[in-house]
Design a protein around this motif. Structure first.
Motif, short mmCIF file in Angstrom:
data_model
loop_
_atom_site.label_atom_id
_atom_site.label_comp_id
_atom_site.label_asym_id
_atom_site.label_seq_id
_atom_site.Cartn_x
_atom_site.Cartn_y
_atom_site.Cartn_z
N ALA A 99 25.84 27.25 28.05
CA ALA A 99 25.09 26.01 27.81
C ALA A 99 25.87 24.80 28.31
O ALA A 99 25.30 23.90 28.95
CB ALA A 99 24.78 25.87 26.32
N GLY A 151 16.63 26.35 18.58
CA GLY A 151 15.38 26.84 19.14
C GLY A 151 15.51 28.24 19.74
O GLY A 151 14.65 29.10 19.53
N ILE A 152 16.60 28.47 20.47
CA ILE A 152 16.81 29.79 21.06
C ILE A 152 17.01 30.84 19.98
O ILE A 152 16.50 31.97 20.09
CB ILE A 152 18.03 29.74 22.02
N PRO A 178 20.40 21.37 18.89
CA PRO A 178 18.98 21.70 18.70
C PRO A 178 18.49 22.79 19.64
O PRO A 178 17.60 23.58 19.28
CB PRO A 178 18.26 20.37 18.94
N LEU A 179 19.05 22.84 20.85
CA LEU A 179 18.65 23.91 21.77
C LEU A 179 19.07 25.28 21.23
O LEU A 179 18.30 26.25 21.33
CB LEU A 179 19.27 23.67 23.15
N ALA A 180 20.27 25.35 20.68
CA ALA A 180 20.73 26.62 20.09
C ALA A 180 19.83 27.05 18.95
O ALA A 180 19.51 28.24 18.80
CB ALA A 180 22.17 26.46 19.59
N VAL A 218 23.77 17.98 22.40
CA VAL A 218 22.43 18.41 22.82
C VAL A 218 22.25 19.91 22.62
O VAL A 218 21.14 20.40 22.34
CB VAL A 218 22.18 18.01 24.28
N TRP A 219 23.33 20.65 22.76
CA TRP A 219 23.26 22.09 22.59
C TRP A 219 22.83 22.49 21.18
O TRP A 219 22.22 23.54 20.96
CB TRP A 219 24.60 22.74 22.94
N LEU A 272 24.58 22.05 30.81
CA LEU A 272 24.24 20.75 30.25
C LEU A 272 25.20 19.64 30.66
O LEU A 272 24.79 18.49 30.79
CB LEU A 272 24.21 20.85 28.72
#
Length: 236
Positions: A184, A81-82, A77-79, A74-75, A188
């Motif tokens: 993260a 975006g960030i 796509p979050l990474a 999950v990290w 998470l």
């Protein structure tokens, strides 16, 4: 950075002309294909790679193993975006024009690129996902990094970025993915465990996969870790 020398004394510009100049040797259909791949295709492929990795990591033998592994996936796509958000002030500060604004003779394969060039959002997104996937699963991560490298080549081939725009994006994406990974995971992993205990538990763990029996005097490894010990995620 806007007034870069167009002569061979600047390796960044020289490499830009060399890579973009390949368009004169390639057929039109290949130019169009690489333009689609560089603009959309590789990012779609990376998203599908993340989904594939998530699906496999759900098959860990215990909830704790599965939650840690899924949290690492999950990290990714979050990474990405960030990293793109971090890039917003960088682009505004550097204000580097697109290559075609300062250098003539380039074959720009995509229209509408009027924003600043450094650093490349596409390269940042791609490498952030690739580096974060490497934390979750080495094999998937290497595939993601290879896709990111090809993304960088396509951006220069298309004439919309300098090579250093791409390198800067790779550095930014990697830094965000790796440096923020411990924080993260700390956030998470408990969330993934909570989801795993809920009605949405299938998002975290495939309940058809039972935990591996523990050996005498030891603890049970997860089913996937036992079957493939070299591919255990680095976040575990």
């Amino acid at each position: 950075m806007a007034g870069l020398d167009e002569s061979g004394s600047n390796p960044d510009v020289t490499l830009l002309y060399d890579i973009n100049g390949l368009t004169r040797e390639t057929p039109h259909w290949l130019d169009r294909a690489l333009t689609f791949v560089g603009e959309y295709g590789l990012l779609i492929a990376l998203v599908l790679l993340v989904v594939w990795c998530w699906w496999g990591q759900r098959k860990r033998g215990t909830l704790d193993d599965a939650a840690t592994s899924v949290a690492a996936v999950v990290w990714a796509p979050l990474a990405a975006g960030i990293a793109v958000l971090v890039n917003v002030p960088i682009r505004g500060f550097v204000e580097r024009p697109r290559p075609a604004e300062d250098h003539s003779g380039l074959d720009v394969l995509v229209d509408g690129k009027n924003d600043f060039s450094f650093v490349s959002d596409h390269a940042t997104l791609a490498m952030a996902m690739g580096a974060a996937l490497f934390v979750a699963h080495r094999r998937f991560g290497l595939a993601g990094i290879a896709l990111a490298a090809f993304e960088g080549f396509c951006r220069v081939f298309m004439g919309v970025h300098y090579p250093t725009d791409v390198i800067g994006g790779f550095a930014l994406g990697t830094a965000v993915a790796l440096l923020l990974s411990p924080l993260a995971m700390a956030v998470l992993t408990p969330l993934a465990k909570a989801v795993g205990r809920s009605r949405l538990g299938w998002l975290v763990r495939d309940r058809r996969v039972g935990p591996v029996a523990a050996p005498l005097g030891g603890t049970a490894p997860s089913a996937q870790a036992a079957a493939d010990p070299d591919e255990r995620d680095l976040a575990a």
